[in-house]
Design a protein around this motif. Structure first.
Motif, PDB file in Angstrom:
ATOM      1  N   GLU A 149      -1.804  16.527  -0.582  1.00  0.00           N
ATOM      2  CA  GLU A 149      -2.904  15.708  -1.067  1.00  0.00           C
ATOM      3  C   GLU A 149      -2.840  14.309  -0.460  1.00  0.00           C
ATOM      4  O   GLU A 149      -1.776  13.748  -0.281  1.00  0.00           O
ATOM      5  CB  GLU A 149      -2.869  15.581  -2.597  1.00  0.00           C
ATOM      6  N   ALA A 150      -3.987  13.778  -0.139  1.00  0.00           N
ATOM      7  CA  ALA A 150      -4.040  12.435   0.437  1.00  0.00           C
ATOM      8  C   ALA A 150      -3.806  11.383  -0.633  1.00  0.00           C
ATOM      9  O   ALA A 150      -4.116  11.580  -1.812  1.00  0.00           O
ATOM     10  CB  ALA A 150      -5.396  12.215   1.108  1.00  0.00           C
ATOM     11  N   GLY A 151      -3.243  10.265  -0.197  1.00  0.00           N
ATOM     12  CA  GLY A 151      -3.123   9.118  -1.089  1.00  0.00           C
ATOM     13  C   GLY A 151      -2.168   9.326  -2.231  1.00  0.00           C
ATOM     14  O   GLY A 151      -1.117   9.964  -2.109  1.00  0.00           O
ATOM     15  N   ASP A 195       0.844  -1.199   0.000  1.00  0.00           N
ATOM     16  CA  ASP A 195       0.000   0.000   0.000  1.00  0.00           C
ATOM     17  C   ASP A 195       0.878   1.247   0.000  1.00  0.00           C
ATOM     18  O   ASP A 195       1.115   1.879   1.038  1.00  0.00           O
ATOM     19  CB  ASP A 195      -0.910  -0.019   1.228  1.00  0.00           C
ATOM     20  N   LEU A 196       1.345   1.625  -1.190  1.00  0.00           N
ATOM     21  CA  LEU A 196       2.291   2.733  -1.300  1.00  0.00           C
ATOM     22  C   LEU A 196       1.677   4.085  -0.965  1.00  0.00           C
ATOM     23  O   LEU A 196       2.397   5.045  -0.679  1.00  0.00           O
ATOM     24  CB  LEU A 196       2.866   2.780  -2.720  1.00  0.00           C
ATOM     25  N   GLN A 197       0.366   4.169  -0.991  1.00  0.00           N
ATOM     26  CA  GLN A 197      -0.265   5.447  -0.690  1.00  0.00           C
ATOM     27  C   GLN A 197      -0.063   5.860   0.770  1.00  0.00           C
ATOM     28  O   GLN A 197      -0.316   7.001   1.137  1.00  0.00           O
ATOM     29  CB  GLN A 197      -1.762   5.373  -1.010  1.00  0.00           C
ATOM     30  N   VAL A 255       8.405   9.543  -2.533  1.00  0.00           N
ATOM     31  CA  VAL A 255       8.226  10.436  -1.390  1.00  0.00           C
ATOM     32  C   VAL A 255       6.882  11.153  -1.500  1.00  0.00           C
ATOM     33  O   VAL A 255       6.296  11.263  -2.579  1.00  0.00           O
ATOM     34  CB  VAL A 255       9.354  11.501  -1.328  1.00  0.00           C
ATOM     35  N   LYS A 256       6.425  11.657  -0.358  1.00  0.00           N
ATOM     36  CA  LYS A 256       5.260  12.544  -0.340  1.00  0.00           C
ATOM     37  C   LYS A 256       5.771  13.971  -0.521  1.00  0.00           C
ATOM     38  O   LYS A 256       6.596  14.445   0.258  1.00  0.00           O
ATOM     39  CB  LYS A 256       4.522  12.427   0.992  1.00  0.00           C
ATOM     40  N   THR A 257       5.292  14.640  -1.563  1.00  0.00           N
ATOM     41  CA  THR A 257       5.718  16.015  -1.820  1.00  0.00           C
ATOM     42  C   THR A 257       4.582  17.015  -1.675  1.00  0.00           C
ATOM     43  O   THR A 257       4.798  18.221  -1.793  1.00  0.00           O
ATOM     44  CB  THR A 257       6.316  16.151  -3.227  1.00  0.00           C
ATOM     45  N   GLY A 258       3.380  16.505  -1.470  1.00  0.00           N
ATOM     46  CA  GLY A 258       2.248  17.418  -1.367  1.00  0.00           C
ATOM     47  C   GLY A 258       1.335  17.042  -0.228  1.00  0.00           C
ATOM     48  O   GLY A 258       1.453  15.969   0.368  1.00  0.00           O
TER      49      GLY A 258
END
Length: 385
Positions: free
Chosen positions: A178-180, A136-138, A173-176
């Protein structure tokens, strides 16, 4: 030896197969037991593979690659898998990371990294999995924030193949905010010059003990803004999904090659091993088990070859690639289990290749997307009919 009688085989591919086989038999096979003991191969195996033309075979010549296609990658990884020379992951390096750069990189990025990947000057890894986020990469927590001309990365990744030697890591990586999926981006980290980048110790795995796998840590690692893959942030999840059918076919190709190695090893053993005054192969149970294994391997090969033909035409869809991945890896594990049983007690001894295969193949049902997820992908497609 892998069967060269394939519907897509030609003289050029046959020559490449022969060259790959000789390389693995010469450079890897004699050293694999020592490399298993230390959990990694030496760094120079990469430059040797590059000099032999075995890296980035399907990357255009303009970027230093071999100028081939998926078929060229397939014959190389087949020979590597059959020889059990799994001490460096060409699949990750050439089949995955190089193609992310080719598909989504800018011209400057392609010219900066691809030629060095082709020679082995750079070793590539891809960092997606985290301690709390695998399939689950999200749910990944590793994040990056833009600070002027730099991205600053914080977080950690685990189970990273080629992690010990990797000079170039594509990091999800998470850059924002926004969810998921919409907040995920792919950044390329040059580890040799990345302050705050650390590697954890080599992981003690059940199988594939000759392949370096470790954790990676990013403590306020600064990455140039120009190292974002793609024209804009937030496209990482889409990029990952677009590449998965090709990646899963590489896994299926490897699975069939390992089926063949398990069957060949077992045929040699049951012909030589005497039980109750006759060769083990003379017993009906042995003959039937070998017949079952051979039938399953041939069916798997036919399915994979059909998928390869679709891939070459640009017609391989996500559900079919998922079918190939889960079914070939499940079949591989069943065949290896049957083959080990026919070895008796010797099958439990690591000096016998079948024992090492038994440990090595189990992870194929997990990486590249767990097989349960593959079935969910297929089921969702069925619901649309």
């Amino acid at each position: 030896m892998m069967d060269a009688r394939r519907p897509w085989m030609d003289e050029e591919l046959a020559l490449l197969r022969d060259g790959a086989r000789r390389f693995f038999e010469r450079e890897c096979v004699p050293n694999e037991m020592a490399w298993r003991a230390q959990h990694h191969a030496p760094r120079d195996i990469w430059t040797k593979a590059g000099a032999a033309g075995l890296l980035c075979a399907s990357i255009p010549e303009a970027y230093g690659g071999g100028g081939g296609n998926f078929l060229h990658e397939a014959v190389i990884v087949e020979e590597q898998a059959y020889s059990m020379s799994q001490s460096f992951s060409n699949n990750v390096h050439s089949g995955i990371v190089a193609h992310y750069i080719l598909a989504y990189g800018s011209e400057a990025q392609k010219k900066r990294w691809l030629p060095k990947l082709a020679t082995g000057e750079l070793v590539a890894a891809i960092a997606m999995t985290e301690p709390g986020a695998g399939t689950d990469l999200q749910r990944i927590k590793t994040h990056a924030r833009l600070d002027g001309d730099w991205w600053r990365i914080d977080g950690s990744k685990t189970f990273i193949t080629n992690g010990l030697h990797a000079n170039l890591v594509v990091v999800a990586v998470k850059t924002g905010a926004e969810a998921g999926a919409k907040g995920i981006s792919l950044l390329v980290v040059e580890t040799d010059t990345a302050a705050g980048f650390r590697r954890g110790p080599l992981l003690d795995k059940l199988g594939q003990r000759n392949l370096d796998t470790c954790e990676l840590f990013f403590d306020d690692v600064k990455v140039p803004a120009t190292h974002l893959l793609g024209a804009e942030e937030g496209k990482g999840f889409v990029q990952l999904m677009q590449q998965l059918p090709r990646e899963r076919m590489l896994i299926a190709v490897v699975a069939v090659a390992m089926m063949r190695r398990a069957i060949d090893e077992t045929l040699d053993y049951v012909r030589q091993r005497n039980v109750f005054g006759q060769p083990l192969m003379a017993m009906q149970n042995t003959r039937f088990k070998m017949a079952e294994c051979e039938t399953q391997a041939r069916a798997a090969q036919a399915f994979v070859d059909d998928c390869i033909a679709k891939l070459m035409k640009g017609e391989l869809d996500v559900p079919t690639a998922a079918m190939a991945k889960w079914w070939t890896t499940d079949t591989l594990c069943r065949i290896v289990d049957e083959c080990l049983q026919l070895h008796g007690g010797y099958g439990f001894m690591n000096e016998y290749p079948i024992a090492r295969l038994y440990a090595d193949v189990r992870v194929t049902k997990i990486f590249g997307g767990a097989n349960e997820v593959m079935k969910e992908i297929i089921a969702r497609d069925l619901e649309k009919r």
